[in-house]
Design a protein around this motif. Structure first.
Motif, PDB file in Angstrom:
ATOM      1  N   ASP A   1      79.593 -96.167  55.894  1.00 20.67           N
ATOM      2  CA  ASP A   1      80.180 -94.921  55.420  1.00 20.67           C
ATOM      3  C   ASP A   1      79.091 -93.910  55.072  1.00 20.67           C
ATOM      4  O   ASP A   1      79.177 -92.727  55.418  1.00 20.67           O
ATOM      5  N   GLU A   2      78.073 -94.382  54.397  1.00 19.73           N
ATOM      6  CA  GLU A   2      76.980 -93.497  53.992  1.00 19.73           C
ATOM      7  C   GLU A   2      76.130 -93.069  55.185  1.00 19.73           C
ATOM      8  O   GLU A   2      75.700 -91.915  55.278  1.00 19.73           O
TER       9      GLU A   2
ATOM     10  N   GLY B   1      78.425 -90.655  57.511  1.00 18.09           N
ATOM     11  CA  GLY B   1      78.854 -89.440  56.817  1.00 18.09           C
ATOM     12  C   GLY B   1      80.003 -88.752  57.528  1.00 18.09           C
ATOM     13  O   GLY B   1      81.016 -89.385  57.883  1.00 18.09           O
TER      14      GLY B   1
END
Length: 271
Positions: A126-127, A130
């Protein structure tokens, strides 16, 4: 106390090894007795022979599920063997995003236990992606032999002490506090992990597509060499060329015989 004889232990341990790959040495007799004693008492068995006969004849599968829940050790925690996650983020993901043209990223946690490992990967994904994540399928497949730990993983409730090892911004971004003791993972991350019960000793793996990354950590320490080689070959056959295999820090593959290329301790690549 119901004790187990060497004959009974051999009978039970052979059944477990043949069906689940776990090699229980004779030194584990006391451990097996301790973990199963209450099961026998509650079911009204007076000895392990009767219990074994019950397990192998039970058509519902409930007896063997209970057996494996008691026998298996599901010790895990967030960021366990953390350098694997850093390598995955800093090296594997950049490589895969440049080579996986259909944007279908297939990652498998083959022994997910109570969910810390696949959820960590989901947070990393997820990071890393983005805003671009909407263009990618990054769901993580997480499997385990134990229904008990899979239920814990699906609930995604962890003590605040257990998530303390995570980066502070992850705790703030991905968890909601339930009370002073526990927090729950947000749905956005929970929905990125697909949980399935699966036995790594299955003759045929049911996956339609091959994987780009497989985490199979701290599993093969319970297998004898023959079982380990058989499993590694299956993992190789179910992986994309260029894909990465992560195993536990206390585990290794024989570099002379494995088809995987050694990358660094406990990390291998299919080339």
């Amino acid at each position: 106390m119901i004790t187990i004889t060497e004959k009974e232990f051999k009978q039970l341990s052979e059944y477990i090894k043949i069906n689940y790959g776990i090699h229980l040495k004779i030194e584990k007799m006391a451990l097996v007795t301790g973990r199963l004693h209450n099961v026998l008492i509650q079911a009204g068995f007076k000895n392990f022979t009767d219990y074994y006969n019950y397990v192998v004849s039970d058509k519902t599968g409930e007896a063997v599920t209970t057996l494996m829940d008691k026998i298996t050790t599901n010790h895990t925690f967030f960021m366990r063997e953390a350098n694997h996650f850093y390598y995955f983020k800093d090296n594997v993901l950049p490589y895969l995003t440049s080579t996986v043209k259909d944007k279908d990223l297939r990652i498998w946690c083959a022994a997910s236990s109570t969910g810390e490992e696949p959820y960590t990967l989901a947070m990393i994904l997820d990071e890393y992606f983005g805003m671009n994540k909407i263009w990618w399928d990054t769901k993580v497949l997480a499997t385990d032999i134990s229904e008990k730990v899979l239920e814990i993983a699906k609930n995604a409730v962890y003590s605040n002490e257990r998530i303390a090892s995570l980066p502070a911004h992850w705790r703030a971004k991905y968890f909601n506090k339930i009370n002073n003791e526990n927090s729950v993972l947000i749905d956005k991350i929970r929905n990125e992990v697909i949980y399935r019960k699966f036995n790594l000793m299955e003759e045929v793996f049911p996956f339609r597509k091959t994987f780009h990354t497989i985490f199979c950590r701290n599993v093969m320490i319970y297998f004898d060499n023959e079982t380990k080689i058989r499993l590694v070959n299956k993992l190789y056959d179910h992986m994309e060329y260029g894909g990465y295999l992560f195993i536990g820090h206390s585990e290794s593959l024989n570099r002379e015989t494995t088809r995987f290329k050694y990358v660094m301790p406990s990390v291998y690549q299919k080339i």
